[in-house]
Write a protein that holds these residues in place. Structure first.
Motif, PDB file in Angstrom:
ATOM      1  N   UNK A   1      57.237 -81.938  26.275  1.00 23.62           N
ATOM      2  CA  UNK A   1      58.255 -81.151  25.755  1.00 23.62           C
ATOM      3  C   UNK A   1      59.704 -81.777  26.232  1.00 23.62           C
ATOM      4  N   UNK A   2      60.630 -81.746  25.678  1.00 27.52           N
ATOM      5  CA  UNK A   2      62.016 -82.171  26.044  1.00 27.52           C
ATOM      6  C   UNK A   2      62.378 -81.878  27.418  1.00 27.52           C
ATOM      7  N   UNK A   3      63.272 -82.548  28.225  1.00 33.07           N
ATOM      8  CA  UNK A   3      63.919 -82.293  29.391  1.00 33.07           C
ATOM      9  C   UNK A   3      65.065 -81.078  28.815  1.00 33.07           C
ATOM     10  N   UNK A   4      65.539 -80.167  29.667  1.00 32.46           N
ATOM     11  CA  UNK A   4      65.277 -79.805  30.974  1.00 32.46           C
ATOM     12  C   UNK A   4      63.855 -78.862  31.211  1.00 32.46           C
ATOM     13  N   UNK A   5      63.154 -78.670  30.118  1.00 31.51           N
ATOM     14  CA  UNK A   5      62.144 -77.604  30.203  1.00 31.51           C
ATOM     15  C   UNK A   5      60.834 -78.282  30.498  1.00 31.51           C
ATOM     16  N   UNK A   6      60.669 -79.493  31.242  1.00 31.88           N
ATOM     17  CA  UNK A   6      59.460 -80.260  31.434  1.00 31.88           C
ATOM     18  C   UNK A   6      59.321 -80.601  33.053  1.00 31.88           C
ATOM     19  N   UNK A   7      60.045 -79.980  33.739  1.00 24.74           N
ATOM     20  CA  UNK A   7      59.939 -80.236  35.382  1.00 24.74           C
ATOM     21  C   UNK A   7      58.962 -79.288  36.040  1.00 24.74           C
ATOM     22  N   UNK A   8      57.841 -79.970  36.691  1.00 27.95           N
ATOM     23  CA  UNK A   8      56.671 -79.286  37.206  1.00 27.95           C
ATOM     24  C   UNK A   8      56.666 -79.468  38.845  1.00 27.95           C
ATOM     25  N   UNK A   9      56.217 -78.475  39.385  1.00 32.34           N
ATOM     26  CA  UNK A   9      56.022 -78.495  40.877  1.00 32.34           C
ATOM     27  C   UNK A   9      54.310 -78.644  41.072  1.00 32.34           C
ATOM     28  N   UNK A  10      54.158 -79.486  42.251  1.00 31.73           N
ATOM     29  CA  UNK A  10      52.944 -79.581  42.662  1.00 31.73           C
ATOM     30  C   UNK A  10      52.973 -78.737  44.234  1.00 31.73           C
ATOM     31  N   UNK A  11      52.289 -77.628  44.063  1.00 36.42           N
ATOM     32  CA  UNK A  11      52.830 -76.894  45.220  1.00 36.42           C
ATOM     33  C   UNK A  11      52.121 -77.363  46.710  1.00 36.42           C
ATOM     34  N   UNK A  12      51.137 -78.002  46.565  1.00 33.13           N
ATOM     35  CA  UNK A  12      50.433 -78.475  47.897  1.00 33.13           C
ATOM     36  C   UNK A  12      51.356 -79.658  48.593  1.00 33.13           C
TER      37      UNK A  12
END
Length: 310
Positions: A149-160
């Motif tokens: 999906x396009x930015x800015x709706x594509x930022x993901x966090x890796x919690x660990x």
């Protein structure tokens, strides 16, 4: 003093890189609720999650203990997901912080807060808040951009990358009580809550003993292929006023006051229970009781708290 200055500089850099201002920029717990004490408790992870239509489906939302729903600019919505019992591999899409989040997070012991940016005027409040701010500029390895999906709706966090393991139920100092359902209540299997430009429908699924969540008329399913479902839904009526913050289009960010008292409705087991809520101080959790002062217990499992205008 030096540490404060460095922290402010880091967050300022994140804002320049990650904050957008348009209107579309927008639990599991023991039966006896944990409370703060002189003994330090582990920190929950809180993530600010985008909820624009282009941000769906969400990732990692099913693992959250509590999901707060907030109204933002243009009558749209954002989510604040709180994790204590387990950490998913990824959470997102991640978006920018709002003033309401800072007050909500005061109930936890120095929570770790993941978000993508903030308005410049909000930076001093973030600096002073009793939390561990972890935007992408501070911990870039914890974030990645998706290609679906396009930015800015594509930022993901890796919690660990932020916390090594789930802190456990003792970190959920929400004030919620869990246990047997209260007496009474009214049979109600579907409830729709509306914002000016967003709506949420919660439908009781007897076979799963959960409320299936629909957003803007579409059933919510995570990227993991699981329906978004809550064991308890709280419709909490709060004072909603203008904040001192505006987006780039001039729309004001509404501020939901979660400290104080008011009314609520608690949905569990296909029934609705009238309740009163009270949170005397920002560091307190929120208690939900009957008019007689008896606790309104929640069902074990994920809790959704929808903040709506009183």
């Amino acid at each position: 003093m030096r540490r404060v200055a460095v922290a402010a500089a880091v967050v300022s850099a994140v804002v320049a890189a990650g904050c957008t201002g348009g209107p579309d920029d927008d639990g599991r717990a023991p039966e006896s609720p944990p409370t703060r004490s002189a003994q330090r408790v582990a920190s929950v992870l809180a993530v600010k999650v985008d909820n624009a239509p282009t941000a769906r489906p969400h990732t990692g939302l099913g693992a959250a203990d509590v999901v707060y729903v907030e109204q933002v600019e243009g009558g749209l919505s954002r989510l604040l997901a709180v994790y204590a019992s387990e950490l998913p591999k990824a959470v997102g899409p991640v978006r920018s912080v709002r003033e309401t989040d800072l007050e909500l997070l005061r109930q936890f012991e120095r929570p770790t807060f993941a978000f993508s940016g903030a308005q410049t005027k909000l930076l001093p409040l973030i600096d002073r808040a009793p939390l561990r701010a972890e935007p992408p500029g501070r911990t870039p390895d914890a974030y990645h951009r998706g290609s679906d999906r396009p930015a800015p709706h594509n930022l993901y966090l890796s919690p660990h990358h932020l916390i090594p393991k789930a802190p456990g139920r003792a970190a959920l100092t929400t004030g919620f009580t869990y246990g047997a359902a209260p007496d009474g209540g009214e049979r109600e299997t579907t409830r729709t809550v509306r914002y000016p430009a967003a709506r949420f429908t919660f439908t009781w699924d007897e076979s799963r003993e959960r409320y299936r969540v629909a957003m803007d008329g579409t059933a919510a399913v995570t990227t993991e292929g699981q329906p978004v479902a809550a064991a308890t839904v709280v419709v909490q009526y709060v004072r909603m006023r203008q904040s001192g913050y505006f987006d780039s289009r001039g729309s004001n960010t509404p501020y939901s006051e979660t400290v104080g008292s008011g009314t609520a409705q608690v949905l569990r087991g296909g029934r609705t229970y009238d309740a009163l809520w009270k949170r005397p101080e920002p560091s307190d959790g929120t208690r939900f009781t009957t008019a007689d002062g008896e606790p309104v217990n929640f069902a074990a499992g994920q809790v959704w708290v929808v903040l709506v205008r009183a």
